[in-house]
Design an enzyme around this catalytic site. Structure first.
Site, PDB file in Angstrom:
ATOM      1  N   TRP A  54       1.071  -1.597  -0.347  1.00  0.00           N
ATOM      2  CA  TRP A  54      -0.436   0.511   0.044  1.00  0.00           C
ATOM      3  C   TRP A  54       0.722   1.025  -0.472  1.00  0.00           C
ATOM      4  O   TRP A  54       1.969   1.207   0.315  1.00  0.00           O
ATOM      5  CB  TRP A  54      -1.222   0.017   1.239  1.00  0.00           C
ATOM      6  CG  TRP A  54      -2.278  -0.668   0.901  1.00  0.00           C
ATOM      7  CD1 TRP A  54      -3.429   0.272   0.745  1.00  0.00           C
ATOM      8  CD2 TRP A  54      -2.817  -1.454   1.034  1.00  0.00           C
ATOM      9  NE1 TRP A  54      -4.347  -0.808   0.663  1.00  0.00           N
ATOM     10  CE2 TRP A  54      -4.157  -1.961   0.727  1.00  0.00           C
ATOM     11  CE3 TRP A  54      -1.925  -3.127   0.346  1.00  0.00           C
ATOM     12  CZ2 TRP A  54      -5.015  -3.190   0.444  1.00  0.00           C
ATOM     13  CZ3 TRP A  54      -2.249  -4.027   0.874  1.00  0.00           C
ATOM     14  CH2 TRP A  54      -4.147  -4.412   0.504  1.00  0.00           C
ATOM     15  N   GLY A 107      -7.273   7.945   2.854  1.00  0.00           N
ATOM     16  CA  GLY A 107      -6.510   6.722   3.584  1.00  0.00           C
ATOM     17  C   GLY A 107      -7.554   6.650   5.203  1.00  0.00           C
ATOM     18  O   GLY A 107      -6.874   5.189   5.785  1.00  0.00           O
ATOM     19  N   ASP A 162     -10.602   6.162   5.451  1.00  0.00           N
ATOM     20  CA  ASP A 162     -11.620   4.778   4.576  1.00  0.00           C
ATOM     21  C   ASP A 162     -13.187   5.374   4.731  1.00  0.00           C
ATOM     22  O   ASP A 162     -14.129   6.211   3.310  1.00  0.00           O
ATOM     23  CB  ASP A 162     -11.723   3.264   4.180  1.00  0.00           C
ATOM     24  CG  ASP A 162     -10.453   3.323   3.486  1.00  0.00           C
ATOM     25  OD1 ASP A 162      -9.284   3.883   3.901  1.00  0.00           O
ATOM     26  OD2 ASP A 162     -10.605   1.955   3.837  1.00  0.00           O
ATOM     27  N   ARG A 187     -15.584  -2.337  11.164  1.00  0.00           N
ATOM     28  CA  ARG A 187     -15.427  -1.997   9.151  1.00  0.00           C
ATOM     29  C   ARG A 187     -16.729  -1.330   8.987  1.00  0.00           C
ATOM     30  O   ARG A 187     -17.448  -0.737   9.400  1.00  0.00           O
ATOM     31  CB  ARG A 187     -15.424  -3.236   8.689  1.00  0.00           C
ATOM     32  CG  ARG A 187     -14.226  -4.243   9.047  1.00  0.00           C
ATOM     33  CD  ARG A 187     -13.157  -3.648   9.153  1.00  0.00           C
ATOM     34  NE  ARG A 187     -12.561  -3.364   7.522  1.00  0.00           N
ATOM     35  CZ  ARG A 187     -11.443  -2.780   6.838  1.00  0.00           C
ATOM     36  NH1 ARG A 187     -10.428  -3.358   8.176  1.00  0.00           N
ATOM     37  NH2 ARG A 187     -11.405  -3.039   5.417  1.00  0.00           N
ATOM     38  N   TRP A 246     -12.083   4.674  11.130  1.00  0.00           N
ATOM     39  CA  TRP A 246     -11.955   6.035  11.015  1.00  0.00           C
ATOM     40  C   TRP A 246     -12.957   6.751  11.580  1.00  0.00           C
ATOM     41  O   TRP A 246     -13.286   7.995  11.059  1.00  0.00           O
ATOM     42  CB  TRP A 246     -11.808   6.417   9.373  1.00  0.00           C
ATOM     43  CG  TRP A 246     -10.825   5.475   9.082  1.00  0.00           C
ATOM     44  CD1 TRP A 246     -10.402   4.561   8.624  1.00  0.00           C
ATOM     45  CD2 TRP A 246      -9.100   5.975   9.676  1.00  0.00           C
ATOM     46  NE1 TRP A 246      -8.971   4.771   8.157  1.00  0.00           N
ATOM     47  CE2 TRP A 246      -8.380   5.510   8.584  1.00  0.00           C
ATOM     48  CE3 TRP A 246      -8.399   6.968  10.001  1.00  0.00           C
ATOM     49  CZ2 TRP A 246      -6.826   5.842   9.003  1.00  0.00           C
ATOM     50  CZ3 TRP A 246      -6.775   7.734  10.232  1.00  0.00           C
ATOM     51  CH2 TRP A 246      -6.408   6.553   9.742  1.00  0.00           C
ATOM     52  N   GLU A 249      -3.443  -2.276  14.602  1.00  0.00           N
ATOM     53  CA  GLU A 249      -3.854  -1.100  13.365  1.00  0.00           C
ATOM     54  C   GLU A 249      -3.997  -0.046  14.060  1.00  0.00           C
ATOM     55  O   GLU A 249      -3.886   0.642  13.578  1.00  0.00           O
ATOM     56  CB  GLU A 249      -4.847  -2.150  12.311  1.00  0.00           C
ATOM     57  CG  GLU A 249      -4.997  -0.874  10.834  1.00  0.00           C
ATOM     58  CD  GLU A 249      -6.668  -1.887  10.790  1.00  0.00           C
ATOM     59  OE1 GLU A 249      -6.889  -3.504  10.359  1.00  0.00           O
ATOM     60  OE2 GLU A 249      -6.331  -1.804   9.397  1.00  0.00           O
TER      61      GLU A 249
HETATM   62  C1  GLC Z   1      -7.125   0.476   5.150  1.00  0.00           C
HETATM   63  C2  GLC Z   1      -7.145   2.253   5.509  1.00  0.00           C
HETATM   64  C3  GLC Z   1      -6.223   2.270   5.029  1.00  0.00           C
HETATM   65  C4  GLC Z   1      -4.730   1.526   4.844  1.00  0.00           C
HETATM   66  C5  GLC Z   1      -5.301   0.810   4.106  1.00  0.00           C
HETATM   67  C6  GLC Z   1      -4.150  -0.519   4.283  1.00  0.00           C
HETATM   68  O1  GLC Z   1      -7.613   0.474   3.777  1.00  0.00           O
HETATM   69  O2  GLC Z   1      -7.805   2.777   5.654  1.00  0.00           O
HETATM   70  O3  GLC Z   1      -5.417   4.134   5.492  1.00  0.00           O
HETATM   71  O4  GLC Z   1      -3.554   2.144   3.948  1.00  0.00           O
HETATM   72  O5  GLC Z   1      -6.475  -0.292   5.221  1.00  0.00           O
HETATM   73  O6  GLC Z   1      -3.277  -0.369   6.030  1.00  0.00           O
END
Ligand code: GLC
Length: 445
Positions: free
Chosen positions: A52, A180, A182, A215, A371, A414
Protein backbone atom coordinates in the site's frame (compact mmCIF):
# COMPACT_ATOMS: atom_id res chain seq x y z
CA UNK A 1 -21.91 -21.03 13.33
CA UNK A 2 -21.94 -17.26 13.44
CA UNK A 3 -21.09 -17.31 17.13
CA UNK A 4 -18.20 -19.61 16.45
CA UNK A 5 -16.89 -17.31 13.74
CA UNK A 6 -17.15 -14.36 16.11
CA UNK A 7 -15.28 -16.23 18.83
CA UNK A 8 -12.55 -17.19 16.39
CA UNK A 9 -12.21 -13.61 15.21
CA UNK A 10 -12.04 -12.34 18.77
CA UNK A 11 -9.36 -14.89 19.57
CA UNK A 12 -7.45 -13.92 16.48
CA UNK A 13 -7.63 -10.29 17.51
CA UNK A 14 -5.34 -11.00 20.42
CA UNK A 15 -1.99 -9.52 19.44
CA UNK A 16 0.44 -12.31 18.77
CA UNK A 17 3.28 -9.97 19.51
CA UNK A 18 1.84 -8.19 22.57
CA UNK A 19 5.30 -7.03 23.47
CA UNK A 20 6.08 -9.05 26.56
CA UNK A 21 9.80 -8.73 25.92
CA UNK A 22 11.59 -5.79 24.36
CA UNK A 23 9.06 -3.84 22.26
CA UNK A 24 11.86 -2.65 19.96
CA UNK A 25 12.66 -6.26 19.08
CA UNK A 26 8.98 -7.06 18.63
CA UNK A 27 8.50 -4.06 16.32
CA UNK A 28 11.53 -4.95 14.22
CA UNK A 29 10.28 -8.54 14.11
CA UNK A 30 6.94 -7.40 12.68
CA UNK A 31 8.55 -5.39 9.89
CA UNK A 32 10.85 -8.30 9.07
CA UNK A 33 7.95 -10.78 9.06
CA UNK A 34 5.86 -8.47 6.88
CA UNK A 35 8.71 -7.81 4.44
CA UNK A 36 8.44 -9.46 1.03
CA UNK A 37 11.57 -10.29 -0.94
CA UNK A 38 13.46 -7.55 0.89
CA UNK A 39 11.68 -5.06 -1.37
CA UNK A 40 8.40 -3.99 0.19
CA UNK A 41 6.37 -4.38 3.37
CA UNK A 42 2.78 -5.56 3.53
CA UNK A 43 0.60 -3.76 6.12
CA UNK A 44 -0.58 -7.00 7.76
CA UNK A 45 -0.83 -10.68 6.92
CA UNK A 46 -4.09 -11.90 5.35
CA UNK A 47 -5.99 -8.62 5.78
CA UNK A 48 -3.63 -6.56 3.57
CA UNK A 49 -1.25 -8.85 1.64
CA UNK A 50 0.09 -6.33 -0.92
CA UNK A 51 2.05 -3.06 -0.98
CA UNK A 52 0.00 0.00 0.00
CA UNK A 53 1.27 3.45 -0.91
CA UNK A 54 1.24 5.40 2.35
CA UNK A 55 1.67 2.31 4.55
CA UNK A 56 4.83 1.57 2.67
CA UNK A 57 6.16 5.08 3.32
CA UNK A 58 5.48 4.82 7.06
CA UNK A 59 7.06 1.37 7.11
CA UNK A 60 10.15 2.93 5.54
CA UNK A 61 10.43 5.20 8.58
CA UNK A 62 10.48 2.12 10.79
CA UNK A 63 13.10 0.39 8.63
CA UNK A 64 15.28 3.49 8.68
CA UNK A 65 15.91 3.01 12.42
CA UNK A 66 17.78 -0.25 11.88
CA UNK A 67 18.37 -0.81 8.17
CA UNK A 68 18.74 2.33 6.07
CA UNK A 69 19.27 0.46 2.82
CA UNK A 70 16.02 -1.41 3.35
CA UNK A 71 14.17 1.86 4.05
CA UNK A 72 15.30 3.36 0.73
CA UNK A 73 14.50 0.09 -1.04
CA UNK A 74 10.91 0.36 0.22
CA UNK A 75 10.51 3.76 -1.44
CA UNK A 76 12.34 2.63 -4.56
CA UNK A 77 9.95 -0.30 -4.99
CA UNK A 78 6.92 1.94 -4.50
CA UNK A 79 8.06 4.41 -7.13
CA UNK A 80 9.06 1.64 -9.55
CA UNK A 81 5.30 1.15 -10.01
CA UNK A 82 4.50 4.80 -10.63
CA UNK A 83 2.28 5.29 -13.66
CA UNK A 84 3.82 7.02 -16.68
CA UNK A 85 1.64 10.09 -15.99
CA UNK A 86 2.99 10.38 -12.45
CA UNK A 87 0.34 8.76 -10.28
CA UNK A 88 1.58 6.39 -7.60
CA UNK A 89 -1.14 3.76 -7.16
CA UNK A 90 -2.67 3.05 -3.80
CA UNK A 91 -2.04 -0.71 -4.02
CA UNK A 92 0.56 -2.72 -5.91
CA UNK A 93 -0.47 -6.35 -6.29
CA UNK A 94 2.95 -7.97 -6.33
CA UNK A 95 1.61 -11.47 -5.71
CA UNK A 96 -1.68 -13.29 -6.17
CA UNK A 97 -3.82 -13.57 -3.03
CA UNK A 98 -7.48 -14.44 -2.75
CA UNK A 99 -7.86 -13.03 0.73
CA UNK A 100 -8.34 -9.42 -0.45
CA UNK A 101 -11.12 -7.67 -2.34
CA UNK A 102 -11.06 -5.74 -4.68
CA UNK A 103 -8.08 -7.39 -6.34
CA UNK A 104 -6.56 -6.95 -9.83
CA UNK A 105 -9.44 -8.75 -11.55
CA UNK A 106 -11.71 -5.90 -10.42
CA UNK A 107 -9.39 -3.02 -11.29
CA UNK A 108 -8.54 -4.76 -14.60
CA UNK A 109 -5.41 -2.81 -15.39
CA UNK A 110 -3.06 -4.38 -17.87
CA UNK A 111 0.38 -4.10 -16.30
CA UNK A 112 3.09 -6.64 -15.68
CA UNK A 113 2.61 -6.14 -11.95
CA UNK A 114 -1.01 -5.04 -11.55
CA UNK A 115 -1.97 -2.01 -9.47
CA UNK A 116 -5.15 -0.29 -8.36
CA UNK A 117 -6.30 2.74 -10.37
CA UNK A 118 -6.40 5.39 -7.64
CA UNK A 119 -3.84 6.90 -5.29
CA UNK A 120 -3.34 7.60 -1.56
CA UNK A 121 -1.98 10.47 0.58
CA UNK A 122 1.35 11.71 -0.80
CA UNK A 123 3.66 11.31 2.17
CA UNK A 124 6.74 9.99 0.31
CA UNK A 125 8.61 13.32 0.12
CA UNK A 126 8.18 13.96 3.85
CA UNK A 127 9.25 10.43 4.68
CA UNK A 128 12.30 10.77 2.42
CA UNK A 129 13.26 13.94 4.28
CA UNK A 130 12.80 12.34 7.71
CA UNK A 131 15.03 9.45 6.64
CA UNK A 132 17.60 11.69 4.99
CA UNK A 133 17.91 13.97 8.00
CA UNK A 134 18.74 11.08 10.33
CA UNK A 135 20.70 9.00 7.83
CA UNK A 136 24.09 7.72 8.96
CA UNK A 137 25.03 6.67 5.45
CA UNK A 138 24.96 10.09 3.80
CA UNK A 139 26.34 8.88 0.52
CA UNK A 140 23.69 6.24 0.09
CA UNK A 141 21.00 8.73 1.11
CA UNK A 142 22.11 11.26 -1.52
CA UNK A 143 22.39 8.57 -4.13
CA UNK A 144 18.90 7.26 -3.43
CA UNK A 145 17.45 10.77 -3.37
CA UNK A 146 18.98 11.59 -6.75
CA UNK A 147 16.90 8.78 -8.21
CA UNK A 148 13.80 9.30 -6.13
CA UNK A 149 13.26 13.06 -6.20
CA UNK A 150 12.45 13.41 -9.92
CA UNK A 151 9.81 10.70 -9.48
CA UNK A 152 8.33 12.35 -6.41
CA UNK A 153 8.24 15.65 -8.30
CA UNK A 154 6.30 13.93 -11.09
CA UNK A 155 3.85 12.56 -8.51
CA UNK A 156 3.17 16.01 -7.03
CA UNK A 157 2.93 17.45 -10.53
CA UNK A 158 0.27 14.84 -11.30
CA UNK A 159 -1.67 15.80 -8.17
CA UNK A 160 -1.56 19.50 -8.92
CA UNK A 161 -2.53 19.09 -12.57
CA UNK A 162 -4.90 16.13 -12.77
CA UNK A 163 -6.57 16.75 -9.42
CA UNK A 164 -6.68 20.55 -9.59
CA UNK A 165 -7.16 21.42 -13.25
CA UNK A 166 -8.47 24.87 -12.34
CA UNK A 167 -5.27 25.66 -10.39
CA UNK A 168 -7.26 26.56 -7.30
CA UNK A 169 -4.66 25.29 -4.83
CA UNK A 170 -6.96 22.50 -3.61
CA UNK A 171 -6.45 18.98 -4.98
CA UNK A 172 -9.40 16.60 -5.13
CA UNK A 173 -9.72 13.01 -4.06
CA UNK A 174 -12.08 10.86 -6.14
CA UNK A 175 -12.62 8.03 -3.68
CA UNK A 176 -12.72 7.74 0.13
CA UNK A 177 -9.87 5.21 -0.16
CA UNK A 178 -7.68 7.98 -1.57
CA UNK A 179 -7.91 9.84 1.73
CA UNK A 180 -6.46 6.83 3.56
CA UNK A 181 -9.28 7.43 6.06
CA UNK A 182 -11.77 5.21 4.28
CA UNK A 183 -15.03 5.62 6.15
CA UNK A 184 -14.51 9.00 7.80
CA UNK A 185 -17.85 10.76 8.41
CA UNK A 186 -16.47 13.57 6.26
CA UNK A 187 -17.44 11.51 3.22
CA UNK A 188 -20.96 10.46 4.31
CA UNK A 189 -23.02 13.14 2.56
CA UNK A 190 -20.99 13.07 -0.66
CA UNK A 191 -20.96 9.28 -0.74
CA UNK A 192 -24.74 9.14 -0.27
CA UNK A 193 -25.05 10.94 -3.61
CA UNK A 194 -23.10 8.20 -5.44
CA UNK A 195 -25.57 5.90 -7.22
CA UNK A 196 -24.89 2.28 -6.30
CA UNK A 197 -27.95 0.44 -7.64
CA UNK A 198 -26.14 -0.99 -10.67
CA UNK A 199 -23.04 -2.22 -8.91
CA UNK A 200 -21.91 -5.73 -9.98
CA UNK A 201 -22.49 -8.30 -7.19
CA UNK A 202 -19.29 -8.98 -5.22
CA UNK A 203 -18.04 -10.62 -2.03
CA UNK A 204 -16.16 -8.57 0.56
CA UNK A 205 -13.14 -10.27 2.07
CA UNK A 206 -12.25 -7.82 4.87
CA UNK A 207 -14.97 -9.16 7.17
CA UNK A 208 -13.53 -12.67 6.89
CA UNK A 209 -10.58 -11.38 8.92
CA UNK A 210 -11.98 -8.76 11.33
CA UNK A 211 -15.34 -8.02 12.91
CA UNK A 212 -17.90 -6.45 10.57
CA UNK A 213 -19.03 -3.93 13.18
CA UNK A 214 -15.53 -2.40 13.18
CA UNK A 215 -15.43 -2.01 9.41
CA UNK A 216 -17.13 0.28 6.89
CA UNK A 217 -20.82 -0.57 6.39
CA UNK A 218 -22.21 -2.58 3.46
CA UNK A 219 -23.91 0.49 2.04
CA UNK A 220 -20.58 2.38 2.05
CA UNK A 221 -18.95 -0.59 0.37
CA UNK A 222 -21.50 -0.64 -2.47
CA UNK A 223 -20.75 2.99 -3.20
CA UNK A 224 -16.99 2.39 -3.01
CA UNK A 225 -17.44 -0.27 -5.68
CA UNK A 226 -19.71 1.93 -7.82
CA UNK A 227 -16.93 4.53 -7.94
CA UNK A 228 -14.34 1.93 -8.91
CA UNK A 229 -16.61 0.77 -11.76
CA UNK A 230 -17.05 4.36 -12.91
CA UNK A 231 -13.28 4.99 -13.02
CA UNK A 232 -12.73 1.69 -14.80
CA UNK A 233 -15.28 2.59 -17.44
CA UNK A 234 -13.23 5.76 -18.12
CA UNK A 235 -9.96 3.82 -18.28
CA UNK A 236 -8.68 5.62 -15.19
CA UNK A 237 -8.20 8.81 -17.19
CA UNK A 238 -8.06 11.03 -14.11
CA UNK A 239 -8.18 14.29 -16.07
CA UNK A 240 -11.38 13.20 -17.85
CA UNK A 241 -12.91 11.92 -14.61
CA UNK A 242 -12.53 15.24 -12.74
CA UNK A 243 -15.67 16.94 -14.09
CA UNK A 244 -17.86 13.85 -14.06
CA UNK A 245 -17.21 12.01 -10.82
CA UNK A 246 -20.04 12.37 -8.29
CA UNK A 247 -17.46 12.19 -5.48
CA UNK A 248 -14.88 14.98 -5.57
CA UNK A 249 -13.60 16.19 -2.24
CA UNK A 250 -10.87 18.57 -1.17
CA UNK A 251 -9.81 16.38 1.73
CA UNK A 252 -8.17 18.54 4.39
CA UNK A 253 -5.85 15.68 5.35
CA UNK A 254 -4.55 14.99 1.84
CA UNK A 255 -4.18 18.69 1.04
CA UNK A 256 -2.16 19.27 4.22
CA UNK A 257 0.02 16.21 3.65
CA UNK A 258 0.67 17.39 0.10
CA UNK A 259 1.59 20.85 1.32
CA UNK A 260 4.14 19.51 3.76
CA UNK A 261 5.39 17.09 1.11
CA UNK A 262 5.84 20.04 -1.29
CA UNK A 263 7.88 21.92 1.31
CA UNK A 264 9.96 18.81 2.01
CA UNK A 265 10.51 18.12 -1.68
CA UNK A 266 11.68 21.69 -2.22
CA UNK A 267 13.97 21.46 0.79
CA UNK A 268 15.44 18.15 -0.42
CA UNK A 269 16.05 19.50 -3.93
CA UNK A 270 17.86 22.51 -2.51
CA UNK A 271 19.77 20.44 0.03
CA UNK A 272 20.99 18.00 -2.60
CA UNK A 273 21.91 20.82 -4.98
CA UNK A 274 19.49 19.85 -7.70
CA UNK A 275 20.18 21.87 -10.80
CA UNK A 276 16.54 21.91 -11.83
CA UNK A 277 15.55 25.51 -11.11
CA UNK A 278 12.31 25.22 -13.08
CA UNK A 279 11.08 22.38 -10.87
CA UNK A 280 11.93 24.33 -7.73
CA UNK A 281 10.07 27.39 -9.02
CA UNK A 282 7.06 25.26 -9.84
CA UNK A 283 6.92 23.72 -6.37
CA UNK A 284 7.15 27.18 -4.80
CA UNK A 285 4.16 28.20 -6.95
CA UNK A 286 2.12 25.19 -5.75
CA UNK A 287 2.85 26.05 -2.13
CA UNK A 288 1.89 29.70 -2.60
CA UNK A 289 -1.40 28.64 -4.18
CA UNK A 290 -2.08 26.22 -1.35
CA UNK A 291 -1.36 28.84 1.30
CA UNK A 292 -4.05 31.03 -0.18
CA UNK A 293 -6.61 28.31 -0.87
CA UNK A 294 -6.57 26.67 2.54
CA UNK A 295 -8.48 29.58 4.00
CA UNK A 296 -11.60 28.13 2.33
CA UNK A 297 -11.23 24.97 4.45
CA UNK A 298 -11.51 26.88 7.71
CA UNK A 299 -14.72 26.25 9.67
CA UNK A 300 -15.30 28.62 12.55
CA UNK A 301 -17.73 26.37 14.46
CA UNK A 302 -15.43 23.37 14.31
CA UNK A 303 -12.42 25.52 15.22
CA UNK A 304 -10.50 23.63 12.56
CA UNK A 305 -9.87 23.25 8.85
CA UNK A 306 -12.39 20.79 7.37
CA UNK A 307 -12.79 18.95 4.08
CA UNK A 308 -14.68 20.65 1.29
CA UNK A 309 -17.18 18.90 -0.97
CA UNK A 310 -16.20 20.23 -4.40
CA UNK A 311 -19.31 18.84 -6.12
CA UNK A 312 -21.80 20.39 -3.70
CA UNK A 313 -19.56 23.41 -3.05
CA UNK A 314 -19.96 22.91 0.69
CA UNK A 315 -17.60 22.74 3.64
CA UNK A 316 -18.33 19.54 5.57
CA UNK A 317 -17.77 21.34 8.87
CA UNK A 318 -16.63 18.01 10.32
CA UNK A 319 -13.36 18.14 12.22
CA UNK A 320 -11.35 14.92 12.34
CA UNK A 321 -7.78 14.13 13.29
CA UNK A 322 -7.02 14.86 9.61
CA UNK A 323 -7.95 18.48 10.27
CA UNK A 324 -5.07 18.78 12.73
CA UNK A 325 -2.53 18.14 10.02
CA UNK A 326 -2.81 21.87 9.32
CA UNK A 327 -0.01 22.30 11.88
CA UNK A 328 2.05 19.52 10.27
CA UNK A 329 1.67 21.35 6.94
CA UNK A 330 2.67 24.68 8.45
CA UNK A 331 -0.60 25.98 7.02
CA UNK A 332 -2.11 27.25 10.27
CA UNK A 333 -0.33 30.33 11.51
CA UNK A 334 -0.76 32.89 14.26
CA UNK A 335 -4.29 32.96 15.66
CA UNK A 336 -5.38 30.02 13.54
CA UNK A 337 -2.59 27.80 14.88
CA UNK A 338 -3.65 28.79 18.39
CA UNK A 339 -7.26 27.81 17.60
CA UNK A 340 -6.28 24.46 16.09
CA UNK A 341 -4.06 23.64 19.07
CA UNK A 342 -6.92 24.62 21.38
CA UNK A 343 -9.24 22.22 19.56
CA UNK A 344 -6.66 19.43 19.85
CA UNK A 345 -6.33 20.13 23.58
CA UNK A 346 -10.09 19.98 24.05
CA UNK A 347 -10.30 16.65 22.19
CA UNK A 348 -7.49 15.23 24.28
CA UNK A 349 -9.13 16.29 27.52
CA UNK A 350 -12.34 14.52 26.49
CA UNK A 351 -10.68 11.27 25.57
CA UNK A 352 -9.00 8.73 27.79
CA UNK A 353 -6.43 8.13 25.07
CA UNK A 354 -5.51 10.45 22.23
CA UNK A 355 -5.96 11.31 19.38
CA UNK A 356 -9.43 9.99 18.47
CA UNK A 357 -10.45 10.40 14.80
CA UNK A 358 -13.62 12.15 15.99
CA UNK A 359 -14.14 13.87 19.34
CA UNK A 360 -16.03 11.51 21.74
CA UNK A 361 -18.78 14.07 22.48
CA UNK A 362 -19.74 14.23 18.79
CA UNK A 363 -22.82 12.24 17.73
CA UNK A 364 -20.75 10.88 14.86
CA UNK A 365 -18.22 9.32 17.24
CA UNK A 366 -18.09 5.51 17.08
CA UNK A 367 -15.31 4.22 19.34
CA UNK A 368 -14.57 1.01 17.44
CA UNK A 369 -15.52 1.65 13.85
CA UNK A 370 -12.42 2.22 11.80
CA UNK A 371 -12.04 5.93 10.93
CA UNK A 372 -15.05 7.10 12.94
CA UNK A 373 -13.50 7.24 16.40
CA UNK A 374 -10.41 5.05 16.88
CA UNK A 375 -6.81 6.16 17.32
CA UNK A 376 -4.23 5.54 14.59
CA UNK A 377 -0.51 5.69 15.38
CA UNK A 378 0.40 7.27 12.04
CA UNK A 379 -2.08 10.11 12.58
CA UNK A 380 -0.73 10.60 16.10
CA UNK A 381 2.79 10.86 14.71
CA UNK A 382 1.85 13.52 12.15
CA UNK A 383 -0.40 15.50 14.50
CA UNK A 384 2.30 15.42 17.19
CA UNK A 385 4.97 16.49 14.70
CA UNK A 386 2.88 19.54 13.83
CA UNK A 387 2.33 20.35 17.50
CA UNK A 388 6.05 20.09 18.23
CA UNK A 389 6.99 22.30 15.31
CA UNK A 390 4.46 24.93 16.41
CA UNK A 391 5.57 24.81 20.05
CA UNK A 392 2.60 23.05 21.69
CA UNK A 393 4.67 20.73 23.82
CA UNK A 394 2.10 19.64 26.44
CA UNK A 395 -0.30 18.27 23.82
CA UNK A 396 2.60 16.69 21.96
CA UNK A 397 3.79 14.96 25.15
CA UNK A 398 0.35 13.61 25.95
CA UNK A 399 -0.10 12.18 22.42
CA UNK A 400 3.36 10.62 22.44
CA UNK A 401 2.83 9.03 25.87
CA UNK A 402 -0.63 7.75 24.96
CA UNK A 403 0.71 6.14 21.80
CA UNK A 404 3.51 4.46 23.72
CA UNK A 405 1.14 3.18 26.42
CA UNK A 406 -1.37 1.87 23.89
CA UNK A 407 1.29 -0.07 22.03
CA UNK A 408 3.03 -1.37 25.15
CA UNK A 409 -0.16 -2.63 26.71
CA UNK A 410 -2.16 -3.72 23.68
CA UNK A 411 0.36 -4.60 21.02
CA UNK A 412 1.03 -3.37 17.51
CA UNK A 413 -2.60 -3.28 16.47
CA UNK A 414 -3.96 -1.54 13.40
CA UNK A 415 -5.84 1.02 15.55
CA UNK A 416 -7.13 1.53 19.13
CA UNK A 417 -10.33 2.34 21.01
CA UNK A 418 -9.85 5.85 22.49
CA UNK A 419 -12.02 5.12 25.54
CA UNK A 420 -10.74 1.71 26.65
CA UNK A 421 -7.42 1.60 24.80
CA UNK A 422 -8.27 -1.84 23.37
CA UNK A 423 -6.32 -2.81 20.26
CA UNK A 424 -8.52 -3.30 17.18
CA UNK A 425 -8.37 -4.42 13.55
CA UNK A 426 -5.37 -6.34 12.26
CA UNK A 427 -2.60 -7.50 14.61
CA UNK A 428 1.16 -7.13 14.08
CA UNK A 429 0.55 -4.14 11.90
CA UNK A 430 3.52 -2.68 10.04
CA UNK A 431 2.77 1.01 10.42
CA UNK A 432 2.14 0.70 14.14
CA UNK A 433 5.46 -1.12 14.54
CA UNK A 434 7.15 1.52 12.41
CA UNK A 435 5.69 4.39 14.43
CA UNK A 436 6.94 2.76 17.59
CA UNK A 437 10.46 2.49 16.24
CA UNK A 438 10.65 5.89 14.60
CA UNK A 439 8.77 7.95 17.14
CA UNK A 440 6.64 6.60 20.01
CA UNK A 441 9.39 4.60 21.70
CA UNK A 442 10.99 7.85 22.90
CA UNK A 443 7.91 8.42 25.10
CA UNK A 444 7.76 4.83 26.32
CA UNK A 445 10.88 4.56 28.40
C1 GLC B 1 -7.21 0.63 5.18
C2 GLC B 1 -6.87 2.04 5.67
C3 GLC B 1 -5.84 2.65 4.75
C4 GLC B 1 -4.63 1.74 4.68
C5 GLC B 1 -5.00 0.31 4.33
C6 GLC B 1 -3.85 -0.66 4.50
O1 GLC B 1 -7.80 0.64 3.93
O2 GLC B 1 -8.01 2.84 5.75
O3 GLC B 1 -5.47 3.92 5.18
O4 GLC B 1 -3.73 2.23 3.76
O5 GLC B 1 -6.05 -0.13 5.15
O6 GLC B 1 -3.38 -0.59 5.81
Amino acid sequence: MLRRKRRLLLQRRKPINAPSGDPDDAARGILIANSRGGRYTIPAKRLYPFQWNWDSCFSALGWSTFDEARAWEELRTLFAHQWPGGMVPHIIFHERHDTYFPGPDVWRLKQEVPTSGITQPPVAASVARFIYERAKDREMARDMLARLLPRIFLYHHWYHHQRDPGKTGLVAIYHPWESGRDNSPEWDAALAAVPADKVTPYKRRDIDHVLAEHRPSQDDYNRYMALVELFRSHDYDHGAIYPLTPFRMADAGVNFMLMRANRDLLWLLEETGSADGAARAEIAKWIARQEEAFESLWDENAGAYCSLDLVAGRNTGIATSGSFLSLYAGAARGGRAERVAGTVERWISESKFSVPTIVPSDVLFDRMRYWRGPIWAIMNFMVATGLRESGYYAALQRIGEDTAVLIRTNGFQEYFDPLSGAGLGGADFSWTAAMWLFWAREFGR
